[in-house]
Design an enzyme around this catalytic site. Structure first.
Site, PDB file in Angstrom:
ATOM      1  CG  ASP A 119       7.156   2.929  -7.659  1.00  0.00           C
ATOM      2  OD1 ASP A 119       6.252   3.688  -7.547  1.00  0.00           O
ATOM      3  OD2 ASP A 119       6.580   1.959  -6.718  1.00  0.00           O
ATOM      4  CG  ASP A 139       5.415  -3.763  -5.023  1.00  0.00           C
ATOM      5  OD1 ASP A 139       6.013  -4.680  -5.448  1.00  0.00           O
ATOM      6  OD2 ASP A 139       5.888  -2.826  -4.356  1.00  0.00           O
ATOM      7  CE  LYS A 179       7.996   7.600  -4.977  1.00  0.00           C
ATOM      8  NZ  LYS A 179       8.404   6.900  -6.083  1.00  0.00           N
ATOM      9  N   GLY A 226       0.775  -1.236   0.062  1.00  0.00           N
ATOM     10  CA  GLY A 226      -0.133   0.020  -0.019  1.00  0.00           C
ATOM     11  C   GLY A 226       0.953   1.261  -0.026  1.00  0.00           C
ATOM     12  CG  ASP A 236      10.686   8.446   6.946  1.00  0.00           C
ATOM     13  OD1 ASP A 236      10.067   8.138   5.967  1.00  0.00           O
ATOM     14  OD2 ASP A 236      11.717   9.133   6.986  1.00  0.00           O
ATOM     15  NE  ARG A 255       1.010   1.283  -6.761  1.00  0.00           N
ATOM     16  CZ  ARG A 255       2.175   1.989  -6.645  1.00  0.00           C
ATOM     17  NH1 ARG A 255       3.063   1.166  -6.867  1.00  0.00           N
ATOM     18  NH2 ARG A 255       1.998   3.248  -6.529  1.00  0.00           N
ATOM     19  N   GLY A 302       2.556   3.745   1.508  1.00  0.00           N
ATOM     20  CA  GLY A 302       3.183   3.932   2.810  1.00  0.00           C
ATOM     21  C   GLY A 302       3.836   5.294   2.934  1.00  0.00           C
ATOM     22  NE  ARG A 303       8.432   5.688  -0.770  1.00  0.00           N
ATOM     23  CZ  ARG A 303       9.416   5.398  -1.553  1.00  0.00           C
ATOM     24  NH1 ARG A 303      10.110   6.407  -1.642  1.00  0.00           N
ATOM     25  NH2 ARG A 303       9.515   4.349  -2.333  1.00  0.00           N
TER      26      ARG A 303
HETATM   27  P1  AMP Z   1       9.177   0.685  -3.215  1.00  0.00           P
HETATM   28  O1  AMP Z   1      10.344  -0.059  -2.931  1.00  0.00           O
HETATM   29  O2  AMP Z   1       9.213   2.065  -3.364  1.00  0.00           O
HETATM   30  O3  AMP Z   1       8.376   0.087  -4.219  1.00  0.00           O
HETATM   31  O4  AMP Z   1       8.128   0.543  -1.850  1.00  0.00           O
HETATM   32  C1  AMP Z   1       7.587  -0.503  -1.466  1.00  0.00           C
HETATM   33  C2  AMP Z   1       6.838  -0.428  -0.324  1.00  0.00           C
HETATM   34  O5  AMP Z   1       7.323   0.338   0.932  1.00  0.00           O
HETATM   35  C3  AMP Z   1       5.636   0.615  -0.570  1.00  0.00           C
HETATM   36  O6  AMP Z   1       4.389   0.097   0.144  1.00  0.00           O
HETATM   37  C4  AMP Z   1       5.931   2.005  -0.030  1.00  0.00           C
HETATM   38  O7  AMP Z   1       4.686   2.586   0.149  1.00  0.00           O
HETATM   39  C5  AMP Z   1       6.654   1.495   1.194  1.00  0.00           C
HETATM   40  N1  AMP Z   1       7.534   2.647   1.462  1.00  0.00           N
HETATM   41  C6  AMP Z   1       8.741   2.810   0.985  1.00  0.00           C
HETATM   42  N2  AMP Z   1       9.384   3.825   1.471  1.00  0.00           N
HETATM   43  C7  AMP Z   1       8.781   4.189   2.624  1.00  0.00           C
HETATM   44  C8  AMP Z   1       8.889   5.127   3.474  1.00  0.00           C
HETATM   45  N3  AMP Z   1       9.916   5.980   3.911  1.00  0.00           N
HETATM   46  N4  AMP Z   1       7.843   5.135   4.660  1.00  0.00           N
HETATM   47  C9  AMP Z   1       6.822   4.408   4.546  1.00  0.00           C
HETATM   48  N5  AMP Z   1       6.732   3.504   3.612  1.00  0.00           N
HETATM   49  C10 AMP Z   1       7.643   3.377   2.524  1.00  0.00           C
HETATM   50 MG    MG Z   2       6.494   0.752  -5.379  1.00  0.00          MG
END
Ligand code: AMP
Ligand code: MG
Length: 466
Positions: free
Chosen positions: A253, A243, A108, A85, A120, A178, A87-88
């Site tokens: 991404d 994802d 983002k 989901g 965070d 996605r 997360g940021r």
């Molecule tokens: P990504 O590797 O960018 O595709 O992210 C994979 C997952 O990790 C996704 O659910 C993102 O929302 C979460 N995520 C990545 N970085 C952060 C962050 N700094 N804080 C919270 N969630 C994160």
């Molecule tokens: Mg991602």
């Protein structure tokens, strides 16, 4: 003022969490993409105003926006995670452009959401500038991609290994749905949600599709076309988890992504991709693997199970011929060849010579039209033999100049721009952005950005930057 029309937020509750962005202390605008603003029908002057910047920083939610964090699951490096989901990030809402096209407006790096797990919810300047430059270069080359509307500094420190300046990227996409969005409901056995998601995606991206199998057929074709584009630019996505694969076919991404300098098919940059799962040459196969996961999600909606499995398997297998045709088209253009020319043979022979000599991918292709490709080979004799056969097919320089960028966002230049940005100087970032968003235009002031890195400048690894 922005007029929002939020179709995703009208889907049932389990699709998302309603959550706003977390305000930041001292927002300031780093970059605004006026061309994109105008394509969306948004007023650049308003976006630059204190009200506009407050929206882009997540400090104010404008009227009509309905911020949500989208739920999704995903296979990360082959391992399934049932809940990821946003997360940021938060989806502020959707806008309909003057030509009727619908776009997500997403922040983002906008703070924590119920999907943040231990993160965070923030982003630092580096990945924001990288995504801004690379996604807009991809767009300039005609690659389906999410885009960057704005980058804002938060005035706050983000803690990674060190304290770094925080930033928020405004990402624009046909949607942020996605393969992992489908997986989120499939793993929970929620067929009603899968059916609703399927209808939403068809209405939004594939109105010509008439059901889940037909949707799969269309997604397979779009992905095959997109991956062929990546291959033709030497682009390595770096983290092709399910994802991170949009069902719209847009590239999404930009984490540890990178373009190859010297060519080798096994090139990998991402620090976490130790086995080379997402190496340049692996990307088509990985796309097929990801599409098989989408197929698995859709099978329960396709009636009789055995028949559905057969049909879905055939649909995913259609990737290979579509990709092959797209690859031939792309590399045919790169070589300036049309008609009956033996593109496959010529392209493969050139690539083999390039790999053997570690020639620079972008400079070799860019040099074909003007005659400077030969100089990219330490042993030009190998090139000369190839070039004689190639010239016999009377390549068209105009085709080549269109397909082959003079400049790409090279890793060492991106890092240079980020390092300067961290110390408060955005000049290198702006210079790089201008140069790579006009990738076919020759200009003396951009010549330095067409150079391959010196041995000491070569970037060996890129990082997710989370
Ligand atoms: P990504 O590797 O960018 O595709 O992210 C994979 C997952 O990790 C996704 O659910 C993102 O929302 C979460 N995520 C990545 N970085 C952060 C962050 N700094 N804080 C919270 N969630 C994160
Ligand atoms: Mg991602």
């Amino acid at each position: 003022m922005i007029h929002f029309d939020n179709s995703y937020a009208r889907l049932p509750d389990g699709f998302f969490a309603r959550v706003g962005p977390t305000p930041v202390t001292a927002p300031s605008l780093l970059a605004l993409n006026e061309a994109l603003a105008s394509r969306l029908g948004l007023e650049a002057d308003w976006l630059r105003s204190p009200e506009g910047i407050a929206m882009l920083a997540g400090n104010a939610v404008p009227d009509g926006a309905e911020p949500i964090a989208q739920a999704y699951a995903g296979h990360q490096f082959g391992g399934f995670v049932p809940q990821l989901g946003d997360g940021r990030a938060v989806l502020l809402g959707e806008v309909v452009a003057p030509d009727g096209a619908r776009f997500d407006i997403q922040l983002k790096g906008s703070g924590k959401t119920p999907f943040s797990r231990r993160g965070d919810g923030r982003a630092w300047l580096g990945p924001v500038l990288r995504e801004y430059v690379v996604s807009e270069f991809m767009h300039a080359m005609g690659v389906p991609t999410t885009r960057a509307l704005a980058a804002v500094a938060t005035g706050e420190t983000v803690w990674r290994e060190d304290g770094l300046p925080g930033a928020v990227l405004t990402r624009v996409a046909a949607s942020h749905i996605r393969v992992g969005t489908f997986q989120f409901f499939a793993v929970r056995g929620n067929e009603a949600a899968l059916a609703a998601l399927t209808d939403h995606v068809i209405a939004r991206h594939y109105p010509q599709a008439n059901g889940p199998l037909s949707l799969l057929d269309h997604v397979v074709v779009r992905q095959a076309e997109t991956i062929a584009h990546w291959m033709a630019l030497g682009f390595i996505h770096g983290v092709m988890n399910t994802d991170n694969m949009a069902v719209s076919g847009e590239t999404i991404d930009y984490g540890p992504c990178a373009f190859m300098d010297s060519y080798h098919p096994d090139t990998v940059f991402s620090s976490i991709d130790r086995a080379g799962r997402y190496a340049w040459a692996q990307q088509p196969q990985v796309a097929v693997w990801n599409l098989a996961q989408l197929a698995t999600c859709l099978i329960p909606l396709m009636g009789d199970r055995d028949a559905a499995i057969d049909a879905a398997t055939r649909s995913v297998h259609a990737f290979a011929p579509v990709y092959q045709a797209a690859w031939l088209r792309r590399f045919g253009e790169k070589l300036g060849l049309t008609g009956a020319a033996p593109v496959q043979d010529l392209a493969e022979r050139l690539l083999i010579a390039m790999a053997r000599q570690r020639a620079d991918f972008t400079r070799v292709f860019a040099g074909l039209a003007g005659g400077s490709a030969r100089a990219e080979f330490a042993d030009p004799a190998e090139f000369d033999v190839w070039a004689a056969d190639w010239q016999a097919h009377r390549p068209d320089p105009a085709l080549m100049r269109h397909a082959n960028p003079l400049r790409i966002p090279r890793n060492h230049r991106i890092e240079e721009a980020i390092a300067a940005g961290v110390s408060g100087d955005l000049t290198p970032f702006r210079h790089l952005f201008a140069a790579v968003t006009h990738p076919r235009e020759a200009r003396a002031e951009w010549d330095d950005l067409a150079l391959a890195p010196e041995p000491g400048q070569v970037v060996q690894q890129t990082f997710c930057g989370t």
